[in-house]
Design a protein around this motif. Structure first.
Motif, PDB file in Angstrom:
ATOM      1  N   TYR A   1      -9.050   4.808  15.781  1.00  0.00           N
ATOM      2  CA  TYR A   1      -9.349   5.852  14.797  1.00  0.00           C
ATOM      3  C   TYR A   1      -9.527   5.270  13.398  1.00  0.00           C
ATOM      4  CZ  TYR A   1      -8.243   9.553  11.447  1.00  0.00           C
ATOM      5  OH  TYR A   1      -8.256  10.398  10.369  1.00  0.00           O
ATOM      6  N   LEU A   2      -8.574   4.439  12.963  1.00  0.00           N
ATOM      7  CA  LEU A   2      -8.654   3.861  11.621  1.00  0.00           C
ATOM      8  C   LEU A   2      -9.844   2.905  11.500  1.00  0.00           C
ATOM      9  CD1 LEU A   2      -4.872   3.221  10.858  1.00  0.00           C
ATOM     10  CD2 LEU A   2      -6.327   5.062   9.997  1.00  0.00           C
ATOM     11  N   SER A   3     -10.150   2.189  12.568  1.00  0.00           N
ATOM     12  CA  SER A   3     -11.312   1.298  12.549  1.00  0.00           C
ATOM     13  C   SER A   3     -12.600   2.105  12.435  1.00  0.00           C
ATOM     14  CB  SER A   3     -11.333   0.435  13.813  1.00  0.00           C
ATOM     15  OG  SER A   3     -10.185  -0.395  13.879  1.00  0.00           O
ATOM     16  N   THR A   4     -12.626   3.269  13.077  1.00  0.00           N
ATOM     17  CA  THR A   4     -13.778   4.162  12.951  1.00  0.00           C
ATOM     18  C   THR A   4     -13.913   4.667  11.526  1.00  0.00           C
ATOM     19  OG1 THR A   4     -13.564   4.870  15.267  1.00  0.00           O
ATOM     20  CG2 THR A   4     -14.832   6.301  13.790  1.00  0.00           C
ATOM     21  N   LEU A   5     -12.780   5.017  10.898  1.00  0.00           N
ATOM     22  CA  LEU A   5     -12.810   5.449   9.504  1.00  0.00           C
ATOM     23  C   LEU A   5     -13.309   4.335   8.583  1.00  0.00           C
ATOM     24  CD1 LEU A   5      -9.602   7.589   8.826  1.00  0.00           C
ATOM     25  CD2 LEU A   5     -11.955   8.366   9.090  1.00  0.00           C
ATOM     26  N   ALA A   6     -12.857   3.106   8.841  1.00  0.00           N
ATOM     27  CA  ALA A   6     -13.316   1.975   8.034  1.00  0.00           C
ATOM     28  C   ALA A   6     -14.827   1.813   8.158  1.00  0.00           C
ATOM     29  CB  ALA A   6     -12.595   0.698   8.463  1.00  0.00           C
ATOM     30  N   ASP A   7     -15.340   2.024   9.363  1.00  0.00           N
ATOM     31  CA  ASP A   7     -16.776   1.936   9.607  1.00  0.00           C
ATOM     32  C   ASP A   7     -17.515   3.021   8.823  1.00  0.00           C
ATOM     33  OD1 ASP A   7     -18.894   0.606  10.929  1.00  0.00           O
ATOM     34  OD2 ASP A   7     -19.012   2.218  12.399  1.00  0.00           O
ATOM     35  N   LEU A   8     -16.973   4.247   8.841  1.00  0.00           N
ATOM     36  CA  LEU A   8     -17.590   5.357   8.114  1.00  0.00           C
ATOM     37  C   LEU A   8     -17.475   5.159   6.608  1.00  0.00           C
ATOM     38  CD1 LEU A   8     -16.294   8.338  10.298  1.00  0.00           C
ATOM     39  CD2 LEU A   8     -18.592   7.359  10.293  1.00  0.00           C
ATOM     40  N   ARG A   9     -16.361   4.586   6.172  1.00  0.00           N
ATOM     41  CA  ARG A   9     -16.187   4.311   4.745  1.00  0.00           C
ATOM     42  C   ARG A   9     -17.264   3.356   4.239  1.00  0.00           C
ATOM     43  NH1 ARG A   9     -10.580   1.610   3.024  1.00  0.00           N
ATOM     44  NH2 ARG A   9     -11.444  -0.004   4.385  1.00  0.00           N
ATOM     45  N   GLN A  10     -17.581   2.368   5.062  1.00  0.00           N
ATOM     46  CA  GLN A  10     -18.612   1.407   4.677  1.00  0.00           C
ATOM     47  C   GLN A  10     -19.993   2.056   4.667  1.00  0.00           C
ATOM     48  OE1 GLN A  10     -18.857  -2.015   7.229  1.00  0.00           O
ATOM     49  NE2 GLN A  10     -20.254  -3.114   5.882  1.00  0.00           N
ATOM     50  N   GLN A  11     -20.236   2.953   5.626  1.00  0.00           N
ATOM     51  CA  GLN A  11     -21.549   3.587   5.719  1.00  0.00           C
ATOM     52  C   GLN A  11     -21.801   4.584   4.599  1.00  0.00           C
ATOM     53  OE1 GLN A  11     -22.828   5.150   9.585  1.00  0.00           O
ATOM     54  NE2 GLN A  11     -21.150   4.017  10.538  1.00  0.00           N
ATOM     55  N   TYR A  12     -20.769   5.413   4.285  1.00  0.00           N
ATOM     56  CA  TYR A  12     -20.984   6.558   3.408  1.00  0.00           C
ATOM     57  C   TYR A  12     -20.247   6.488   2.077  1.00  0.00           C
ATOM     58  CZ  TYR A  12     -22.748   8.546   7.762  1.00  0.00           C
ATOM     59  OH  TYR A  12     -23.447   8.769   8.921  1.00  0.00           O
ATOM     60  N   GLY A  13     -19.440   5.448   1.859  1.00  0.00           N
ATOM     61  CA  GLY A  13     -18.783   5.288   0.567  1.00  0.00           C
ATOM     62  C   GLY A  13     -17.619   6.213   0.317  1.00  0.00           C
ATOM     63  N   PHE A  14     -16.949   6.700   1.380  1.00  0.00           N
ATOM     64  CA  PHE A  14     -15.764   7.525   1.185  1.00  0.00           C
ATOM     65  C   PHE A  14     -14.661   6.706   0.508  1.00  0.00           C
ATOM     66  CE2 PHE A  14     -17.691   9.878   4.748  1.00  0.00           C
ATOM     67  CZ  PHE A  14     -17.622  11.157   4.239  1.00  0.00           C
ATOM     68  N   ARG A  15     -13.914   7.353  -0.367  1.00  0.00           N
ATOM     69  CA  ARG A  15     -12.767   6.707  -0.989  1.00  0.00           C
ATOM     70  C   ARG A  15     -11.550   6.958  -0.107  1.00  0.00           C
ATOM     71  NH1 ARG A  15     -13.481   8.234  -7.438  1.00  0.00           N
ATOM     72  NH2 ARG A  15     -15.485   7.163  -7.726  1.00  0.00           N
ATOM     73  N   LEU A  16     -11.232   5.986   0.706  1.00  0.00           N
ATOM     74  CA  LEU A  16     -10.147   6.126   1.677  1.00  0.00           C
ATOM     75  C   LEU A  16      -9.228   4.917   1.595  1.00  0.00           C
ATOM     76  CD1 LEU A  16     -11.958   7.409   4.892  1.00  0.00           C
ATOM     77  CD2 LEU A  16     -10.267   8.650   3.573  1.00  0.00           C
ATOM     78  N   ASP A  17      -7.949   5.160   1.343  1.00  0.00           N
ATOM     79  CA  ASP A  17      -6.948   4.101   1.426  1.00  0.00           C
ATOM     80  C   ASP A  17      -6.323   4.189   2.816  1.00  0.00           C
ATOM     81  OD1 ASP A  17      -7.336   3.219  -1.199  1.00  0.00           O
ATOM     82  OD2 ASP A  17      -6.038   4.800  -1.982  1.00  0.00           O
ATOM     83  N   LEU A  18      -6.832   3.384   3.734  1.00  0.00           N
ATOM     84  CA  LEU A  18      -6.391   3.460   5.120  1.00  0.00           C
ATOM     85  C   LEU A  18      -4.986   2.901   5.272  1.00  0.00           C
ATOM     86  CD1 LEU A  18      -9.667   2.371   6.936  1.00  0.00           C
ATOM     87  CD2 LEU A  18      -8.858   4.673   6.421  1.00  0.00           C
ATOM     88  N   ASN A  19      -4.252   3.459   6.212  1.00  0.00           N
ATOM     89  CA  ASN A  19      -2.874   3.042   6.457  1.00  0.00           C
ATOM     90  C   ASN A  19      -2.829   1.543   6.740  1.00  0.00           C
ATOM     91  OD1 ASN A  19      -0.263   2.620   7.801  1.00  0.00           O
ATOM     92  ND2 ASN A  19      -0.124   4.846   7.746  1.00  0.00           N
ATOM     93  N   PRO A  20      -2.090   0.766   5.930  1.00  0.00           N
ATOM     94  CA  PRO A  20      -2.113  -0.692   6.071  1.00  0.00           C
ATOM     95  C   PRO A  20      -1.241  -1.228   7.206  1.00  0.00           C
ATOM     96  CG  PRO A  20      -0.653  -0.071   4.295  1.00  0.00           C
ATOM     97  CD  PRO A  20      -1.275   1.203   4.790  1.00  0.00           C
ATOM     98  N   LEU A  21      -0.478  -0.370   7.885  1.00  0.00           N
ATOM     99  CA  LEU A  21       0.447  -0.837   8.923  1.00  0.00           C
ATOM    100  C   LEU A  21      -0.275  -1.165  10.227  1.00  0.00           C
ATOM    101  CD1 LEU A  21       3.447   1.627   8.377  1.00  0.00           C
ATOM    102  CD2 LEU A  21       3.205  -0.726   7.559  1.00  0.00           C
ATOM    103  N   TYR A  22      -1.511  -0.735  10.360  1.00  0.00           N
ATOM    104  CA  TYR A  22      -2.254  -0.956  11.603  1.00  0.00           C
ATOM    105  C   TYR A  22      -3.381  -1.953  11.376  1.00  0.00           C
ATOM    106  CZ  TYR A  22       0.114   3.279  13.210  1.00  0.00           C
ATOM    107  OH  TYR A  22       1.062   4.208  13.560  1.00  0.00           O
ATOM    108  N   PRO A  23      -3.540  -2.932  12.265  1.00  0.00           N
ATOM    109  CA  PRO A  23      -4.652  -3.880  12.131  1.00  0.00           C
ATOM    110  C   PRO A  23      -5.966  -3.202  12.534  1.00  0.00           C
ATOM    111  CG  PRO A  23      -3.455  -4.314  14.159  1.00  0.00           C
ATOM    112  CD  PRO A  23      -2.684  -3.233  13.443  1.00  0.00           C
ATOM    113  N   LEU A  24      -7.006  -3.454  11.778  1.00  0.00           N
ATOM    114  CA  LEU A  24      -8.313  -2.879  12.091  1.00  0.00           C
ATOM    115  C   LEU A  24      -9.112  -3.819  12.979  1.00  0.00           C
ATOM    116  CD1 LEU A  24      -9.343  -1.522   8.569  1.00  0.00           C
ATOM    117  CD2 LEU A  24      -8.195  -0.292  10.424  1.00  0.00           C
ATOM    118  N   LEU A  25      -9.987  -3.253  13.774  1.00  0.00           N
ATOM    119  CA  LEU A  25     -10.871  -4.067  14.588  1.00  0.00           C
ATOM    120  C   LEU A  25     -11.835  -4.833  13.683  1.00  0.00           C
ATOM    121  CD1 LEU A  25     -11.878  -1.580  17.437  1.00  0.00           C
ATOM    122  CD2 LEU A  25     -10.082  -3.311  17.493  1.00  0.00           C
TER     123      LEU A  25
END
Length: 294
Positions: A219-243
């Motif tokens: 889920y968080l990796s998907t959000l990171a992908d969307l953040r890169q695509q659309y420029g959302f300002r999202l501070d993703l939870n740092p406790l989980y490693p992203l893909l």
């Protein structure tokens, strides 16, 4: 999703049951037109379905009134017509897909919404944007959902549930480090000190796959992908490693299958909601890339 075009003269019957008449303005020769650009969700007449509607700016039309050089605005009203075995001619959806333009239309709805929202935030006194609430995305994965509804539901979930994701991580970490005394006593010889047994290397509980953590990482990796695509300002939870980008690409190719494999591996209603949102997102993405329906 239904695609309309700003300032194009439509026959009134063509838009009947699709969009609220209050958005329509008179046009020459008994036609009607939309003087808006944007995105909205409309309920069909009576008990009809809910439609996701994107209204493209008139600059999408060329000098001949065509969109993408080939399609009339009326053609785009049939975007979700299913292939007919009796009609071998490709549908508008299939033609747009073959030209690489279908995915663009779905993604453009997000960019358009983001642009209007940014304008509204910077010019709050302006009466130009008409704000409306978005429909809630369910886990049905219907083909008429737009990219916008799914993306914003994914973003909204993170903002509303970030503390819960932190709690899940802490609980799982604590469980991984808790001692399994039954295994320790059965398999190790203690050292007696001051008449009391001391176990030098106590065994922790059996390791097991945390499907809830896998789901959250996806889920968080998907959000990171969307953040890169659309420029959302999202501070993703740092406790989980992203893909990594490479692993994310691999997951994207078999996302629907993997989500099906881990279905039911977790019991929290909140995590079921995460699973549903991801399933809708990747089924929608798959339907954009395929020639048929997801």
């Amino acid at each position: 999703m239904i695609v309309l075009v700003e300032s194009h003269p439509y026959q009134p019957d063509a838009l009947s049951g699709i969009i609220d008449p209050r958005y329509l303005m008179p046009a020459p020769r008994g036609c009607v037109q939309l003087d808006y650009v944007g995105y909205l969700v409309e309920a069909g007449s009576g008990s009809g379905p809910v439609h996701s509607i994107i209204i493209l700016p008139k600059v999408f039309r060329d000098a001949l009134g065509k969109v993408f050089g080939h399609y009339t605005p009326e053609d785009l009203l049939t975007l979700h017509d299913e292939p007919n075995a009796d009609t071998p001619r490709p549908t508008v959806r299939e033609r747009l897909q073959a030209e690489g333009k279908l995915d663009f239309l779905f993604r453009f709805s997000v960019w358009l919404y983001r642009s209007i929202r940014q304008f509204h935030q910077r010019h709050r006194a302006s009466i130009l944007p008409e704000m409306a609430s978005l429909t809630e995305v369910s886990g049905t994965g219907k083909a008429d959902l737009s990219e916008l509804e799914v993306v914003l539901a994914l973003v909204r979930f993170h903002r509303d549930n970030n503390s819960l994701l932190t709690h899940i991580k802490r609980v799982n970490t604590a469980q991984r480090h808790s001692v399994s005394w039954s295994r320790t006593v059965a398999k190790q010889q203690p050292i007696i000190q001051n008449g009391r047994p001391v176990y030098v290397q106590p065994l922790v509980k059996q390791k097991h796959i945390n499907y809830d953590e896998e789901l959250i990482v996806l889920y968080l990796s998907t959000l990171a992908d969307l953040r890169q695509q659309y420029g959302f300002r999202l501070d993703l939870n740092p406790l989980y490693p992203l893909l990594s980008p490479r692993d994310m690409e691999r997951f994207r190719e078999r996302a629907v299958l993997r989500l099906k494999e881990i279905r039911g591996k977790y019991f929290s209603d909140t995590l079921v909601r995460v699973w549903q949102l991801l399933r809708v997102q990747f089924k929608l993405s798959l339907s954009c890339r395929s020639l048929g329906y997801a």
